[in-house]
Design a protein around this motif. Structure first.
Motif, PDB file in Angstrom:
ATOM      1  N   SER A 156       0.894  -1.206  -0.117  1.00  0.00           N
ATOM      2  CA  SER A 156      -0.033   0.133  -0.150  1.00  0.00           C
ATOM      3  C   SER A 156       0.928   1.306   0.229  1.00  0.00           C
ATOM      4  CB  SER A 156      -0.850  -0.034   1.336  1.00  0.00           C
ATOM      5  OG  SER A 156      -1.938  -1.142   1.228  1.00  0.00           O
ATOM      6  N   LEU A 157       1.934   1.229   1.019  1.00  0.00           N
ATOM      7  CA  LEU A 157       2.788   2.243   0.814  1.00  0.00           C
ATOM      8  C   LEU A 157       3.551   2.696  -0.538  1.00  0.00           C
ATOM      9  CD1 LEU A 157       4.044   1.791   4.546  1.00  0.00           C
ATOM     10  CD2 LEU A 157       2.731   3.560   3.740  1.00  0.00           C
ATOM     11  N   ILE A 158       4.048   1.375  -1.123  1.00  0.00           N
ATOM     12  CA  ILE A 158       4.628   1.395  -2.397  1.00  0.00           C
ATOM     13  C   ILE A 158       3.942   1.986  -3.557  1.00  0.00           C
ATOM     14  CG2 ILE A 158       5.574   0.033  -4.353  1.00  0.00           C
ATOM     15  CD1 ILE A 158       6.610  -1.843  -2.392  1.00  0.00           C
ATOM     16  N   HIS A 159       2.569   1.682  -3.536  1.00  0.00           N
ATOM     17  CA  HIS A 159       1.437   2.391  -4.472  1.00  0.00           C
ATOM     18  C   HIS A 159       1.308   3.720  -4.303  1.00  0.00           C
ATOM     19  CE1 HIS A 159      -0.418  -1.859  -5.377  1.00  0.00           C
ATOM     20  NE2 HIS A 159       0.861  -1.775  -5.543  1.00  0.00           N
ATOM     21  N   ALA A 160       1.383   4.294  -2.876  1.00  0.00           N
ATOM     22  CA  ALA A 160       1.213   5.492  -2.792  1.00  0.00           C
ATOM     23  C   ALA A 160       2.363   6.460  -2.739  1.00  0.00           C
ATOM     24  CB  ALA A 160       0.729   5.882  -1.201  1.00  0.00           C
ATOM     25  N   GLY A 161       3.573   5.537  -3.013  1.00  0.00           N
ATOM     26  CA  GLY A 161       4.778   6.280  -3.267  1.00  0.00           C
ATOM     27  C   GLY A 161       5.569   6.958  -1.794  1.00  0.00           C
ATOM     28  N   GLU A 162       5.076   6.182  -0.668  1.00  0.00           N
ATOM     29  CA  GLU A 162       5.609   6.869   0.499  1.00  0.00           C
ATOM     30  C   GLU A 162       6.785   5.913   0.897  1.00  0.00           C
ATOM     31  OE1 GLU A 162       2.584   7.696   3.440  1.00  0.00           O
ATOM     32  OE2 GLU A 162       1.110   7.823   1.852  1.00  0.00           O
ATOM     33  N   PHE A 163       7.955   6.112   0.357  1.00  0.00           N
ATOM     34  CA  PHE A 163       9.232   5.202   0.536  1.00  0.00           C
ATOM     35  C   PHE A 163       9.705   5.215   1.727  1.00  0.00           C
ATOM     36  CE2 PHE A 163       8.677   5.905  -4.100  1.00  0.00           C
ATOM     37  CZ  PHE A 163       8.316   4.527  -4.667  1.00  0.00           C
ATOM     38  N   LEU A 164       9.665   6.596   2.414  1.00  0.00           N
ATOM     39  CA  LEU A 164      10.278   6.628   3.619  1.00  0.00           C
ATOM     40  C   LEU A 164       9.325   5.918   4.890  1.00  0.00           C
ATOM     41  CD1 LEU A 164      11.431  10.537   3.916  1.00  0.00           C
ATOM     42  CD2 LEU A 164      12.824   8.267   3.501  1.00  0.00           C
ATOM     43  N   ARG A 165       8.137   6.007   4.660  1.00  0.00           N
ATOM     44  CA  ARG A 165       7.216   5.222   5.576  1.00  0.00           C
ATOM     45  C   ARG A 165       7.279   3.918   5.476  1.00  0.00           C
ATOM     46  NH1 ARG A 165       1.092   6.851   5.590  1.00  0.00           N
ATOM     47  NH2 ARG A 165       1.320   5.373   7.230  1.00  0.00           N
ATOM     48  N   LEU A 166       7.676   3.451   3.983  1.00  0.00           N
ATOM     49  CA  LEU A 166       7.845   1.858   3.672  1.00  0.00           C
ATOM     50  C   LEU A 166       9.280   1.624   4.496  1.00  0.00           C
ATOM     51  CD1 LEU A 166       7.351  -0.475   1.918  1.00  0.00           C
ATOM     52  CD2 LEU A 166       8.657   0.557   0.361  1.00  0.00           C
ATOM     53  N   PHE A 167      10.166   2.335   4.337  1.00  0.00           N
ATOM     54  CA  PHE A 167      11.475   1.821   5.219  1.00  0.00           C
ATOM     55  C   PHE A 167      11.288   1.403   6.535  1.00  0.00           C
ATOM     56  CE2 PHE A 167      15.003   2.787   7.738  1.00  0.00           C
ATOM     57  CZ  PHE A 167      15.744   1.995   7.267  1.00  0.00           C
ATOM     58  N   ASP A 168      10.367   2.626   7.152  1.00  0.00           N
ATOM     59  CA  ASP A 168      10.083   2.159   8.525  1.00  0.00           C
ATOM     60  C   ASP A 168       9.165   1.123   8.677  1.00  0.00           C
ATOM     61  OD1 ASP A 168      11.569   4.798   9.207  1.00  0.00           O
ATOM     62  OD2 ASP A 168       9.818   5.890   9.147  1.00  0.00           O
ATOM     63  N   ASN A 169       8.292   1.047   7.799  1.00  0.00           N
ATOM     64  CA  ASN A 169       7.343  -0.074   8.326  1.00  0.00           C
ATOM     65  C   ASN A 169       7.959  -1.384   8.135  1.00  0.00           C
ATOM     66  OD1 ASN A 169       5.469  -2.453   6.603  1.00  0.00           O
ATOM     67  ND2 ASN A 169       4.294  -1.230   7.899  1.00  0.00           N
ATOM     68  N   LEU A 170       8.873  -1.542   7.189  1.00  0.00           N
ATOM     69  CA  LEU A 170       9.679  -2.904   6.867  1.00  0.00           C
ATOM     70  C   LEU A 170      10.618  -3.237   7.821  1.00  0.00           C
ATOM     71  CD1 LEU A 170      10.213  -2.851   2.931  1.00  0.00           C
ATOM     72  CD2 LEU A 170       8.686  -4.384   4.285  1.00  0.00           C
ATOM     73  N   ALA A 171      11.310  -2.223   8.528  1.00  0.00           N
ATOM     74  CA  ALA A 171      12.287  -2.097   9.410  1.00  0.00           C
ATOM     75  C   ALA A 171      11.673  -2.764  10.655  1.00  0.00           C
ATOM     76  CB  ALA A 171      12.943  -0.738   9.776  1.00  0.00           C
ATOM     77  N   SER A 172      10.469  -2.110  11.002  1.00  0.00           N
ATOM     78  CA  SER A 172       9.732  -2.487  12.145  1.00  0.00           C
ATOM     79  C   SER A 172       9.150  -3.964  12.022  1.00  0.00           C
ATOM     80  CB  SER A 172       8.714  -1.660  12.581  1.00  0.00           C
ATOM     81  OG  SER A 172       7.777  -2.128  13.435  1.00  0.00           O
ATOM     82  N   ALA A 173       8.642  -4.207  10.901  1.00  0.00           N
ATOM     83  CA  ALA A 173       8.131  -5.653  10.930  1.00  0.00           C
ATOM     84  C   ALA A 173       9.336  -6.739  10.867  1.00  0.00           C
ATOM     85  CB  ALA A 173       7.530  -5.751   9.358  1.00  0.00           C
ATOM     86  N   PHE A 174      10.253  -6.380   9.985  1.00  0.00           N
ATOM     87  CA  PHE A 174      11.505  -7.360  10.354  1.00  0.00           C
ATOM     88  C   PHE A 174      12.114  -7.680  11.654  1.00  0.00           C
ATOM     89  CE2 PHE A 174      14.767  -8.413   6.489  1.00  0.00           C
ATOM     90  CZ  PHE A 174      14.842  -9.626   7.228  1.00  0.00           C
ATOM     91  N   PHE A 175      12.273  -6.541  12.470  1.00  0.00           N
ATOM     92  CA  PHE A 175      12.782  -6.573  13.712  1.00  0.00           C
ATOM     93  C   PHE A 175      11.887  -7.465  14.502  1.00  0.00           C
ATOM     94  CE2 PHE A 175      13.267  -5.230  17.979  1.00  0.00           C
ATOM     95  CZ  PHE A 175      14.663  -5.212  18.234  1.00  0.00           C
TER      96      PHE A 175
END
Length: 473
Positions: free
Chosen positions: A106-125
């Motif tokens: 959803s973040l990729i489709h919205a072009g929000e790549f900074l939020r995407l990084f935060d989301n993936l970092a949190s999920a991965f951790f």
């Protein structure tokens, strides 16, 4: 009768924001219910295998008519209710691939790549802690109970001392926790947990795919998702990776379906026929879900009625053929459920939503309960397994309260009564307790730990202040 029917309706009918004031369901609530029901099928499967001898287990695990044997429990589609634990794991992986990527996509489709990084970092951790903390707690309590309460269990032979038990638990778990271990990945005291490391591997695959394909065009990303699924299934023996990737693919297609002009044109042209198409997809998925699995040899599969020509479809890369067919079954079932109104309502029912909430804990605790209490209960009602190496440990329980074994295979009175009165309520209660006390706390702990390592509450400039190298020398 009215209170009874009202109670059944409240149990089976979906919750909503109507007169009962319940919180409205999430759009993907049906996936929670499907996951919960799949965990329930795992429970049923393992109890069926315990109660029936080798010959009967082969009947349950084989196709209707195999070796000239015809049983109700072996009917196509019906078999899944008795031995659906295999397809349940495939469904788990597809659902995980879907839900883990729906927010990043959803973040990729919205072009929000900074939020995407935060989301993936949190999920991965948080992912490792979310999966392994409940496993650590439940297995440690289980092996401790052998020595604290001094009882025998059929999972494995207890060590001579508690100290030896703790050391063995540590050695097995630390090897089990290493995701890239090449040999068998299970712990002897709860072998049903073999799917957890593969769950973690699949999570890493889809998180990495989201990051790597974040700036790809929609068409290129869809093609890469298909290519990765093909690679994991046909090129290497990585069926779990293929299941996670197709879960991600389904998630992306559902997101694209909500955007005008982005959904693949050839799929959009099928929209007027989607209802009959998905009914057919579900039926085919249920048939493939019953892939004969009593033996690993492909020759055995080809001897099952209706599977001769299908056996030629198995690619060379797949070691255990059943996962090739379960790949398609799991994807077909997950894809068709939200498009068939009756199925969607069923999985949004209170019963399935409850199973969904406790599904992980149910998966963790049902095996230890079978190996500790189930053995004794089944022996007491007349299920005797003389082939067991340690059956003499529970021999004094034999036939304490014998029940008739009348009824169709898999639905015997001696199997249904102890489950409905003792084993199922006990397992559900234990799973509910573990969910509240362990699983939900593990989720909170992993979220807190991620905030802590980020330095939450500290001024931003202090988070990035490092001592001079000369002071660290």
């Amino acid at each position: 009768m009215k209170p009874v029917t009202r109670g059944l309706r409240q149990l089976l009918w979906p919750r909503n924001s109507g007169a009962d004031g319940q919180k409205p369901l999430r759009p993907t609530a049906y996936l929670d219910g499907l996951r919960g029901f799949a965990a329930f099928l795992v429970y049923i499967h393992h109890h069926q295998l315990w109660a029936h001898n080798l010959d009967e287990s082969i009947i349950l695990e084989s196709w209707f008519g195999y070796d000239g044997k015809y049983y109700f429990a072996a009917l196509p589609g019906i078999r899944t209710l008795f031995v659906g634990g295999h397809v349940a794991v495939a469904v788990f992986y597809v659902i995980s691939g879907y839900v883990l990527t729906v927010k990043p996509l959803s973040l990729i489709h919205a072009g929000e790549f900074l939020r995407l990084f935060d989301n993936l970092a949190s999920a991965f951790f948080r992912r490792w802690f979310r999966l392994y903390i409940p496993l650590i707690v439940t297995t440690l309590v289980y092996v401790t109970s052998w020595h604290a309460l001094g009882y025998w269990n059929s999972a494995c032979e207890p060590k001579a001392t508690f100290g030896e038990e703790l050391w063995n638990w540590y050695v097995e778990f630390k090897n089990f926790s290493f995701l890239f271990k090449e040999s068998n990945i299970w712990v002897t005291f709860n072998t049903h947990l073999w799917s957890i490391p593969l769950e973690m591997r699949g999570s890493i695959i889809v998180f990495t795919a989201c990051m790597a394909l974040a700036r790809a065009t929609i068409k290129a990303r869809l093609l890469c998702e298909v290519a990765l699924a093909f690679y994991f299934l046909y090129i290497v023996d990585g069926y779990y990776g293929a299941l996670f990737m197709t879960g991600m693919l389904q998630s992306e297609l559902d997101l694209l379906a909500k955007r005008d002009g982005y959904f693949p044109g050839f799929l959009r042209r099928l929209a007027p026929y989607k209802t009959p198409i998905f009914y057919a997809v579900f039926v085919i998925g249920m048939l493939l879900a019953g892939v004969p699995a009593a033996k690993d040899e492909l020759e055995y599969l080809s001897r099952n009625p209706g599977w001769y020509w299908l056996s030629f479809l198995k690619p060379q890369a797949v070691f255990n053929y059943k996962w090739f067919y379960l790949f398609f079954a799991g994807n077909m079932i997950v894809a068709s459920v939200p498009r068939i109104a009756t199925l969607k309502r069923f999985f949004e029912s209170r019963f399935c939503q409850y199973l969904g909430r406790i599904s992980f804990a149910l998966y963790l605790v049902h095996g230890p309960i079978i190996a500790s209490i189930g053995d004794r209960v089944y022996y007491a009602v007349g299920w005797l397994r003389a082939a067991d190496d340690n059956h003499e440990q529970v021999a004094h329980w034999a036939n304490l309260f014998p029940l008739p074994k009348a009824g169709p295979l898999g639905l015997e009175i001696a199997l249904l009564v102890p489950n409905l009165l003792i084993l199922l309520p006990l397992t559900l209660w234990t799973a509910d307790f573990v969910t509240r006390v362990v699983d939900e706390q593990a989720v909170r702990f992993s979220a807190w730990l991620y905030r802590w390592v980020q330095g939450e509450g500290e001024p931003e400039q202090k988070r990035f202040q490092f001592a001079p190298l000369t002071r660290l020398a």
